[in-house]
Design an enzyme around this catalytic site. Structure first.
Site, mmCIF file in Angstrom:
data_model
loop_
_atom_site.group_PDB
_atom_site.id
_atom_site.type_symbol
_atom_site.label_atom_id
_atom_site.label_comp_id
_atom_site.label_asym_id
_atom_site.label_seq_id
_atom_site.Cartn_x
_atom_site.Cartn_y
_atom_site.Cartn_z
ATOM 1 N N TRP A 165 -0.186 -2.411 9.157
ATOM 2 C CA TRP A 165 -1.198 -2.458 7.080
ATOM 3 C C TRP A 165 -0.465 -0.776 6.823
ATOM 4 O O TRP A 165 -1.465 0.290 7.626
ATOM 5 C CB TRP A 165 -2.209 -2.908 6.948
ATOM 6 C CG TRP A 165 -2.814 -4.799 7.036
ATOM 7 C CD1 TRP A 165 -2.860 -5.061 8.802
ATOM 8 C CD2 TRP A 165 -1.921 -5.065 6.641
ATOM 9 N NE1 TRP A 165 -2.342 -6.645 8.618
ATOM 10 C CE2 TRP A 165 -2.647 -6.659 7.178
ATOM 11 C CE3 TRP A 165 -1.759 -5.943 5.243
ATOM 12 C CZ2 TRP A 165 -2.392 -7.905 6.864
ATOM 13 C CZ3 TRP A 165 -1.976 -7.052 4.466
ATOM 14 C CH2 TRP A 165 -1.924 -8.402 5.260
ATOM 15 N N THR A 166 -0.622 -0.857 5.333
ATOM 16 C CA THR A 166 -0.328 1.039 5.552
ATOM 17 C C THR A 166 -0.897 1.842 4.203
ATOM 18 O O THR A 166 -0.507 2.719 3.875
ATOM 19 C CB THR A 166 1.065 0.904 5.220
ATOM 20 O OG1 THR A 166 1.389 -0.032 3.570
ATOM 21 C CG2 THR A 166 2.772 0.206 5.996
ATOM 22 N N GLU A 167 -1.730 1.502 4.588
ATOM 23 C CA GLU A 167 -3.084 2.228 3.394
ATOM 24 C C GLU A 167 -3.097 3.686 4.269
ATOM 25 O O GLU A 167 -3.086 4.546 3.378
ATOM 26 C CB GLU A 167 -4.778 1.717 4.041
ATOM 27 C CG GLU A 167 -4.721 0.749 3.093
ATOM 28 C CD GLU A 167 -4.064 -0.568 3.802
ATOM 29 O OE1 GLU A 167 -4.026 -0.965 4.607
ATOM 30 O OE2 GLU A 167 -5.802 -0.992 3.678
ATOM 31 N N ASP A 208 0.652 -6.836 -3.236
ATOM 32 C CA ASP A 208 -0.755 -7.197 -3.081
ATOM 33 C C ASP A 208 -1.215 -6.674 -4.462
ATOM 34 O O ASP A 208 -0.834 -5.731 -5.070
ATOM 35 C CB ASP A 208 -1.160 -6.031 -1.509
ATOM 36 C CG ASP A 208 -2.415 -6.016 -0.931
ATOM 37 O OD1 ASP A 208 -3.565 -6.250 -1.545
ATOM 38 O OD2 ASP A 208 -2.399 -7.000 0.115
ATOM 39 N N ARG A 267 0.040 -1.670 -0.487
ATOM 40 C CA ARG A 267 -0.132 -0.484 0.241
ATOM 41 C C ARG A 267 1.261 1.819 -0.017
ATOM 42 O O ARG A 267 1.015 2.003 -0.783
ATOM 43 C CB ARG A 267 -0.900 -0.053 1.152
ATOM 44 C CG ARG A 267 -2.310 -0.520 0.903
ATOM 45 C CD ARG A 267 -1.864 -2.505 0.169
ATOM 46 N NE ARG A 267 -3.092 -3.227 0.700
ATOM 47 C CZ ARG A 267 -4.108 -3.654 0.622
ATOM 48 N NH1 ARG A 267 -2.820 -4.299 2.263
ATOM 49 N NH2 ARG A 267 -4.759 -4.815 0.818
ATOM 50 N N PHE A 314 -1.434 -3.572 14.232
ATOM 51 C CA PHE A 314 -1.230 -2.216 14.558
ATOM 52 C C PHE A 314 -0.971 -0.517 14.200
ATOM 53 O O PHE A 314 -1.039 0.475 13.918
ATOM 54 C CB PHE A 314 -0.005 -2.040 15.332
ATOM 55 C CG PHE A 314 0.514 -2.952 16.457
ATOM 56 C CD1 PHE A 314 -0.459 -3.510 17.696
ATOM 57 C CD2 PHE A 314 1.588 -3.627 16.442
ATOM 58 C CE1 PHE A 314 0.134 -3.925 18.416
ATOM 59 C CE2 PHE A 314 2.014 -4.514 17.818
ATOM 60 C CZ PHE A 314 1.179 -4.585 18.223
ATOM 61 N N ASP A 360 -5.925 -14.601 2.180
ATOM 62 C CA ASP A 360 -6.997 -13.818 2.436
ATOM 63 C C ASP A 360 -7.935 -13.564 1.732
ATOM 64 O O ASP A 360 -7.637 -12.865 0.126
ATOM 65 C CB ASP A 360 -6.954 -12.542 3.454
ATOM 66 C CG ASP A 360 -5.805 -12.096 2.254
ATOM 67 O OD1 ASP A 360 -5.053 -12.423 2.189
ATOM 68 O OD2 ASP A 360 -5.613 -10.784 3.131
ATOM 69 N N GLU A 361 -8.799 -12.783 1.462
ATOM 70 C CA GLU A 361 -9.900 -12.169 0.736
ATOM 71 C C GLU A 361 -10.408 -12.196 -0.529
ATOM 72 O O GLU A 361 -9.714 -11.121 -1.219
ATOM 73 C CB GLU A 361 -9.829 -10.547 1.557
ATOM 74 C CG GLU A 361 -9.896 -10.688 2.623
ATOM 75 C CD GLU A 361 -9.677 -9.011 3.200
ATOM 76 O OE1 GLU A 361 -9.903 -7.564 4.310
ATOM 77 O OE2 GLU A 361 -8.403 -8.016 2.442
ATOM 78 N N HIS A 389 -6.030 -10.565 -4.160
ATOM 79 C CA HIS A 389 -5.246 -9.291 -3.460
ATOM 80 C C HIS A 389 -3.956 -9.474 -4.538
ATOM 81 O O HIS A 389 -2.642 -9.466 -4.345
ATOM 82 C CB HIS A 389 -4.700 -9.679 -2.220
ATOM 83 C CG HIS A 389 -5.220 -9.165 -1.265
ATOM 84 N ND1 HIS A 389 -5.774 -7.732 -0.824
ATOM 85 C CD2 HIS A 389 -5.918 -9.679 -0.376
ATOM 86 C CE1 HIS A 389 -6.688 -7.703 0.198
ATOM 87 N NE2 HIS A 389 -6.806 -8.685 0.630
HETATM 88 C C1 ACM Z 1 -6.197 -9.424 6.295
HETATM 89 O O1 ACM Z 1 -5.736 -8.423 7.390
HETATM 90 N N1 ACM Z 1 -6.434 -9.086 5.096
HETATM 91 C C2 ACM Z 1 -4.768 -10.572 6.594
#
Ligand code: ACM
Length: 767
Positions: free
Chosen positions: A470-472, A204, A175, A421, A328-329, A265
């Site tokens: 996660w760095t959005e 991703d 991200r 975090f 995931d997702e 992703h």
């Molecule tokens: C995730 O937060 N999609 C692993």
């Protein structure tokens, strides 16, 4: 013993004079983080001076000694030497590797006596951890009051080993991309606290970040993103850079686990190699956050060839046993509509698309096994079943981890409610922008990676836990550090220290020495902010009390004269009482004088605004829609004729677009809602909304300007009972990767004396 009194003893020892009355004996034995298994003080002290030498009998322990000699040289200016002469052990730091001892691999013992320091372990990693513990006993991190050699250290015996083998940190570099220097800095600091896994989320939808020689377009195309606002974001690591980071981590006994996220992703892959999708489409690297519907095609052999080729190159870069393959997702509509996937389903006797994912992950695992790797996947892969040898990373809560462990799979716990975090660590109304959620330090500290639902004989399958970032919404190195520290150190203790030895109060007492270390390493750590007011504009009619608290104890200082507070400003103790307009500035201040960001709060006395005198109103609001994609309200041309209608409820203004992979700028609009709001009784009201602007009684109550329209803002206004003009402005756009129609269009209110917000419903709006 009451743990609260530990710092008191600690102070006594710090100030105690040594018998010869020359320099103080440093006793930091109670402030080691993570807290060791056993610490026993003994008589006397050891003096570390310029004639102290390291004593090592093996080449590998010399490497470790040299690592710390370099560190000590920076902090003390002195270069310690190494000898392998075992005859005279006096004034030495001995690194003793006993490969045949019955120590665990990461276990160590440190013994400090008057004559020597000895560190014993079965492995180099154990010696390294023993040295890290010893380093925390020395005063060299104190940057403001530098202690010169010699140091006198309290004699002590420490025996220590971790509760869990997996003590990790994860970083999403897709991200937003972060430099190798930044990553190395974090690895260096994390190793001080015995973190031993770095999970590198390298791929991703929003960017592929690792050079793969066989597929150059992964980086020439897949690492570049055009954001909705026209700016670009790009970056990737060359294989040389990856090797450098892995080697740097290895020196610090940190395994680097790459994540190559499949089959979802993956649109950065499809942007480069669209033939790996099920559809005949042209893709671009996604510039929205959220979940992408285009995924790798499970029915094409080329997909598995591609994955194998990538894994082959990864295997020459990442020597460790675990590889994370995502999972995931994964929206499975494309597989449903794909001929080749449906043929695969039939051929393999798969029940549904979830089982296609199981088939996919099993094939990926088979490839990994060829390269002698073990697969980790996110817990979604449990849905269609997994192979007996698959390992699970549990993020959607603990349930996936519980199920997997009870079925005999190894599990790493990263439940989002404890371990993400990128979530807020304090009140979002006071903290700088974060992803959402709320995980204060205490919640991380008190997290137990072994949920009670795991059977006794299956507990061994919980390998440990990990903090994920996660760095959005993190653009700067400093922001990552702010989110990580000290929460990752709470997790370091959670994963290292036996549960019975943990106590949050005791950890808090060790925060000051921890801050000293973090400051030495120039880490932008979090300081709890003064919380309480949810808006920075507090309106009152007669008088108002304003109270503050912090997520964990820290002194607050404030001013009311328009100047910034400092260490000498008034300390906040009790709620502040105001009867006139005041500009309040308040900040938290640590014992070392370091201050948090300053909160500036305007406190204003107002008479409640009189209502408009209209009575002949109908329910609902007038909605005006102006077609076009606008970044700012000022971009809207007033020559455009709006389309006008009446809506019954504010939420009827919701517009939901089908978001493709990119922001499609056709078909957008700006929405203006006009009318009146009926206020039930006289008083100060707080309003909350995530729309661009809220105007009440011609006052601009909420104005987003540059801030992210993801999180609602609040503000206060004094109003008399009755109807007041209301205007809501809502731009359908994408800002910072967030599509505004992911929010519900709504307005909430509460009286100043209430805590909970209520919806401004259809009975309160008129036109
Ligand atoms: C995730 O937060 N999609 C692993």
């Amino acid at each position: 013993m009451n743990l609260r009194i530990i710092p008191f003893f600690f102070l006594i020892f710090i100030t105690c004079k040594s018998p010869d009355n020359t320099s103080p004996v440093i006793d930091k034995s109670l402030s080691i983080t993570p807290k060791p298994l056993n610490v026993k003080k003994t008589q006397g002290h050891f003096e570390l001076n310029k004639t102290t030498t390291f004593l090592c009998h093996e080449e590998s322990s010399k490497v470790i000694a040299n690592f710390f000699i370099e560190k000590l040289k920076i902090s003390t200016g002195h270069s310690f030497s190494i000898s392998n002469n075992g005859d005279n052990n006096k004034n030495t730091i001995q690194l003793i590797k006993e490969t045949s001892s019955d120590f665990d691999d990461e276990e160590y013992a440190v013994s400090i006596t008057k004559d020597q320091v000895s560190i014993k372990a079965k492995t180099d990693q154990g010696l390294f951890y023993g040295m890290q513990t010893l380093m925390q006993l020395l005063p060299q991190y104190n940057t403001t009051n530098k202690t010169q050699l010699p140091f006198k250290i309290q004699a002590v015996d420490i025996n220590d080993k971790p509760r869990f083998a997996w003590r990790g940190m994860h970083l999403d570099v897709s991200r937003h991309f972060f430099s190798t220097d930044f990553i190395k800095k974090q690895l260096d600091v994390l190793s001080l606290f015995k973190i031993n896994k770095f999970h590198w989320h390298l791929t991703d939808d929003q960017g592929w970040r690792i050079e793969i020689k066989k597929y150059p377009k992964l980086t020439s195309i897949g690492s570049k993103r055009k954001n909705a606002d026209g700016t670009f974001h790009q970056g990737y690591y060359t294989q040389e850079e990856i090797k450098e980071v892995v080697a740097y981590a290895k020196e610090r006994f940190i395994d680097v686990i790459p994540e190559f996220d499949t089959p979802g992703h993956a649109i950065a892959i499809l942007a480069a190699y669209p033939e790996l999708s099920c559809e005949d489409e042209k893709y671009e690297v996604r510039n929205l956050w959220g979940v992408e519907s285009s995924i790798l095609c499970a029915g094409k052999e080329e997909t598995y060839t591609f994955i194998e080729d990538v894994i082959k190159e990864l295997s020459s870069l990442f020597p460790y046993e675990y590889y994370h393959m995502g999972g995931d997702e994964v929206p499975k509509d494309q597989w449903k509509n794909s001929l080749v996937c449906q043929e695969l389903k039939k051929r393999e006797g798969l029940k549904d698309e979830k089982e296609i994912q199981s088939y996919f992950m099993a094939r990926v695992e088979k490839i990994l096994v060829k390269y002698k790797k073990k697969m980790i996947g996110w817990d979604e892969i449990l849905e269609g079943g997994i192979t007996p040898t698959t390992n699970i990373m549990s993020w959607q809560g603990e349930e996936g981890g519980i199920k997997a462990a009870n079925e005999g799979h190894d599990v790493i716990m990263t439940p989002s409610q404890f371990c993400y975090f990128n979530f807020y660590q304090g009140d979002p109304k006071a903290e700088p922008l974060a992803f959402g959620g709320y995980i204060p330090l205490e919640k991380v500290y008190n997290y137990d990676p072994i949920p009670k639902e795991i059977a006794e004989d299956k507990k061994k399958h919980i390998l440990g836990a990990q903090g994920n970032v996660w760095t959005e919404y993190t653009y700067e190195d400093e922001t990552i550090e702010y989110l990580l520290y000290p929460r990752i150190l709470a997790l370091a203790e959670t994963t290292w220290t036996q549960k019975e030895n943990k106590a949050y109060d005791n950890f808090l007492d060790r925060l000051d020495p921890i801050y000293e270390i973090l400051d030495y390493y120039k880490i932008n750590h979090h300081i709890p902010l003064p919380e309480g007011p949810t808006a920075n504009n507090i309106v009152f009619i007669d008088s108002v009390n304003v109270s503050f608290s912090t997520t964990h104890p820290v002194k607050m200082v404030y001013t009311t004269d328009g100047t910034d507070p400092n260490a000498n400003s008034k300390a906040y103790t009790d709620p502040l009482h105001f009867t006139e307009d005041t500009e309040l500035r308040i900040a938290s201040i640590l014992k070392n004088g370091k201050m948090s960001n300053i909160r500036k709060i305007t406190i204003v006395k107002k008479s409640p605004i009189a209502p408009i005198g209209k009575t002949d109103l109908s329910q609902g609001l007038i909605m005006k829609e102006v077609k076009g994609y606008f970044n700012n309200i000022s971009d809207i041309s007033n020559t455009t004729e709006p389309q006008t209608s009446i809506i019954k409820k504010i939420e009827d203004a919701n517009t939901t677009y089908h978001w493709g992979h990119q922001v499609n700028k056709d078909n957008f609009k700006a929405i203006f809602l006009d009318g009146f709001i009926d206020i039930p009784e006289d008083g100060v009201y707080y309003f909350s909304s995530a729309q661009d602007q809220i105007w009440i009684a011609d006052q601009l109550v909420i104005d987003y300007k540059e801030s992210l329209k993801k999180h609602p803002k609040e503000n206060s206004i004094a109003l008399q009972k009755g109807k007041h003009k209301l205007k809501i402005v809502y731009l359908n756009n994408v800002a910072k990767g967030w599509a505004t129609d992911w929010n519900t269009v709504e307005l909430k209110y509460r009286k100043a004396s209430e805590v909970d917000y209520l919806e401004v419903d259809e009975n309160m709006i008129f036109h």
